[in-house]
Design a protein around this motif. Sequence first.
Motif, PDB file in Angstrom:
ATOM      1  N   UNK A 655       0.849  -1.177   0.000  1.00 27.24           N
ATOM      2  CA  UNK A 655       0.000   0.000   0.000  1.00 27.24           C
ATOM      3  C   UNK A 655       0.893   1.238   0.000  1.00 27.24           C
ATOM      4  N   UNK A 656       0.972   1.916  -1.128  1.00 27.25           N
ATOM      5  CA  UNK A 656       1.877   3.057  -1.254  1.00 27.25           C
ATOM      6  C   UNK A 656       1.248   4.339  -0.711  1.00 27.25           C
ATOM      7  N   UNK A 657      -0.073   4.383  -0.632  1.00 28.81           N
ATOM      8  CA  UNK A 657      -0.789   5.488  -0.025  1.00 28.81           C
ATOM      9  C   UNK A 657      -2.178   4.971   0.328  1.00 28.81           C
ATOM     10  N   UNK A 658      -2.904   5.658   1.212  1.00 24.33           N
ATOM     11  CA  UNK A 658      -4.222   5.157   1.599  1.00 24.33           C
ATOM     12  C   UNK A 658      -5.108   4.890   0.399  1.00 24.33           C
ATOM     13  N   UNK A 659      -5.570   3.650   0.286  1.00 20.05           N
ATOM     14  CA  UNK A 659      -6.452   3.255  -0.799  1.00 20.05           C
ATOM     15  C   UNK A 659      -5.767   2.739  -2.037  1.00 20.05           C
ATOM     16  N   UNK A 660      -4.452   2.979  -2.205  1.00 18.83           N
ATOM     17  CA  UNK A 660      -3.735   2.577  -3.415  1.00 18.83           C
ATOM     18  C   UNK A 660      -2.747   1.461  -3.103  1.00 18.83           C
ATOM     19  N   UNK A 661      -2.958   0.290  -3.708  1.00 27.33           N
ATOM     20  CA  UNK A 661      -2.031  -0.821  -3.588  1.00 27.33           C
ATOM     21  C   UNK A 661      -1.383  -1.076  -4.948  1.00 27.33           C
ATOM     22  N   UNK A 662      -0.112  -1.476  -4.897  1.00 27.89           N
ATOM     23  CA  UNK A 662       0.672  -1.683  -6.109  1.00 27.89           C
ATOM     24  C   UNK A 662       1.420  -2.995  -6.001  1.00 27.89           C
ATOM     25  N   UNK A 663       1.498  -3.695  -7.104  1.00 32.32           N
ATOM     26  CA  UNK A 663       2.360  -4.881  -7.193  1.00 32.32           C
ATOM     27  C   UNK A 663       3.142  -4.773  -8.488  1.00 32.32           C
ATOM     28  N   UNK A 664       4.476  -4.794  -8.392  1.00 31.80           N
ATOM     29  CA  UNK A 664       5.326  -4.589  -9.560  1.00 31.80           C
ATOM     30  C   UNK A 664       6.502  -5.549  -9.526  1.00 31.80           C
ATOM     31  N   UNK A 665       7.012  -5.923 -10.705  1.00 32.73           N
ATOM     32  CA  UNK A 665       8.198  -6.779 -10.762  1.00 32.73           C
ATOM     33  C   UNK A 665       8.958  -6.527 -12.049  1.00 32.73           C
ATOM     34  N   UNK A 666      10.250  -6.859 -12.015  1.00 33.24           N
ATOM     35  CA  UNK A 666      11.129  -6.772 -13.185  1.00 33.24           C
ATOM     36  C   UNK A 666      12.134  -7.910 -13.116  1.00 33.24           C
ATOM     37  N   UNK A 667      12.444  -8.500 -14.277  1.00 35.05           N
ATOM     38  CA  UNK A 667      13.431  -9.575 -14.332  1.00 35.05           C
ATOM     39  C   UNK A 667      14.325  -9.401 -15.550  1.00 35.05           C
TER      40      UNK A 667
END
Length: 782
Positions: A655-667
């Motif tokens: 959760x990067x800010x209230x209400x906003x969730x993020x999932x990220x990846x790089x390979x």
Amino acid sequence: MTGLLTKGRRGQIALAAAALVLAISAQAQVRTFDIPAGDLKSAIDAYIAQSGRQLIYRAADLTDRRSREIKGELDAERALANLLEGTQLKVRRDASGALVIFVGEAGSGDASATEPEKLQRVEITASALHLAERNRTGTRVDADPMELPMSVSTVSKELLAQQQALNLRDALVNVAGVQDLVGGGNFTMRGFLAGVMRNGDILSFAQRFDAPLITISRVEVVKGPEAIIAGVTSGYGGVVNLITKSPQREPVLESVATVGSRGYYELGVDAGFPVNEDKSLQVRLVASKQGARTTFSGYDGSNKEYVAPSLTWRNRSSGTEVTASYEYQKGRTAPSDILYTDQPQLGGGLKGVGLGGADTGEDSTQKVTSLSLNQRIFSGWELGLKFTRDERRSISRSADSSPSADLGFPFPNVVTFVSVFDEVVKANAAKVQLKGGFDTGPVSHSLLLAYDDHRLSTVSGVQFMSISATNLMTGVFTDLNPILGPDFGGVPGLREEDGTKPAEKGLLVMDHLTWGQWVALAGVRAMRYDPGNAAQSDLTTFKETLPSLGVLYRVTPSLSVYASASKGFTPNFRLRQFDGNPVAPEHATQAELGVKAVQVGGRMAFTAAVFDIKQQNVAVRDSAHPGSVCTGRNYCYVSVPGVRSQGAELEFSGEVMPGLTVRANYAYTDKQASTQGGTGLPYVRNTASLWGNYRFGGVMGAAWWLGAGLQYRGKVVSRAASSNPEWTRLDINGGYEAKSWSLVAGVKNAADKQLYPVLASPDFARLGQQREFYLTGRYNFR
């Protein structure tokens, strides 16, 4: 910079900052809660979602505890205190600022009255985090992922519901470096084939996992050569373990309905409840029916019927747990949409074409029966027995097509060979394991002793039925049976049958050691692999010893660094050289360095790893004899003396800010061969994905939400004549969540880009996800 500000300006900034702090403080203190009385674990998860806070606790401390109802506008601290009232659990704040739930002494008045015992294993829980769940795949026992010296990622069922995942391919885009190999459920990691497991049982390439995702509890992914855990058929890239839903103490009753493009539909139900008053006997039933009217290329659509009952009996006084489960699935799988080209690069607006009859595809029936027993033999020690039988029968009518200038039909003509393929696969897996803990001075041990016996039996037959040519520009059809039939022994031809019975046995010893902030995971697997093919008597039985060692240092409760090394083995089963000799077995070693961090009170997780895999005797297609058939209708192969794969992986979630969730990846992956002739499997150097979800109105109560996902796949590094270009895919989802129901609408591949899996031939390729729309409704009756 401070000198550039006037005194009045600094005062205004100070007042604004103070007002912001007060506003945030006021918002953090008072929340609207609606948590029903019931299972404490479920109540804690609801508290996390409604308060926006994160908690650290032992899962075992919450087992068999119940909470009271919490409802209305309350101070977050008071709500948590009321939730834990009467449970003998207390709360304290550790040195990192995280809230820790622990077992306090009976009768203690407040959280500071009693210090908890030293926390060696904690669970950090948040459905958005890729480190949110305790992991079983890497050790075969539940373990805190912050104390596993390996790359681990989890995909929760909540995330799959948000993204409207329809299959395993949709689920695995959330994990760094996992790629769809051929568009049919085979995957690569770190440039190698990845193994797929169901509840800890490795699936061979003759088996499949086609079950609907409504039956999935979560997906665990462990990177690296996991032969030490899963067996030699798991591959070097890593393993994907699909953990299905099982009976539980608390009742569950949920229905799901989805409609979408091409007449797609799915109806599913998940129902479970305790049978008796003490809840020692529990049952669960997951059922689903799926179907589609057609494919983009005009084939009849896929359909599937699935039913999975399971039963668990627990006797707490004797420490006995017995679980029996059964999965039945029957359905049809339509062929992939395929495009054909004579261009040096795939793409350019080429469309998929279906060259077989509308009924081309595979009909199959699969039955999976599993019985497990876990018995506490004395304090801290448990004996486990498990037997699984997986039987799959299939018959398919395939239309294998490609441009064939050498047969006198150059592009845009495509020659199609229609054949009927039937197969019966029976897999038996038996496991015996003893696990427990003990101390030697300051070192705590979690020991696993296991013996595995995997036996596979395959009987298959193929019969060529017809040969034809189709002009892709004019649609003109030419019957080639009279012309080319004699060259192929007559068409229709005789049915050719083949069969194998490979078997693998292994003894596994693993010790998870903890000494203060140091953790080590040491293991060794002594295995025996028998190819089991009487028709090829020169294939020998292999005996290997595969060691593994990982060391982790827990810098703080929320930061771990680790290093590991492991050994892998592949028998290159049934692969032959042009001279008829079998291809030598392959050996590999891997080293890995990584870091894991959970920050901001457990609301954000970050992992990074670099790896180095070295192989010897890698089997690759023999480019000097491309059209030759060596054995079992397979191509001829040669061995590359050495291949090295190196790379790095990054994953972030939270959760990067209230209400906003993020999932990220790089390979990033790079493979180099010691000789010319390729590196075996095609691979992708750069891949990345991003999923963002914003919940309007914060995290309290019912709310609208909007989500979007980006997937990037770089150009495929391959020897294929047609280049497989890079692509980017956009998915958009949105919905409404209420207390008992939810609605999700979404579009996959919103920009309608042309996507391809990793593997493509010089003149044709399967098409990936095309633009489709879906609407899903869920209702929870509990």
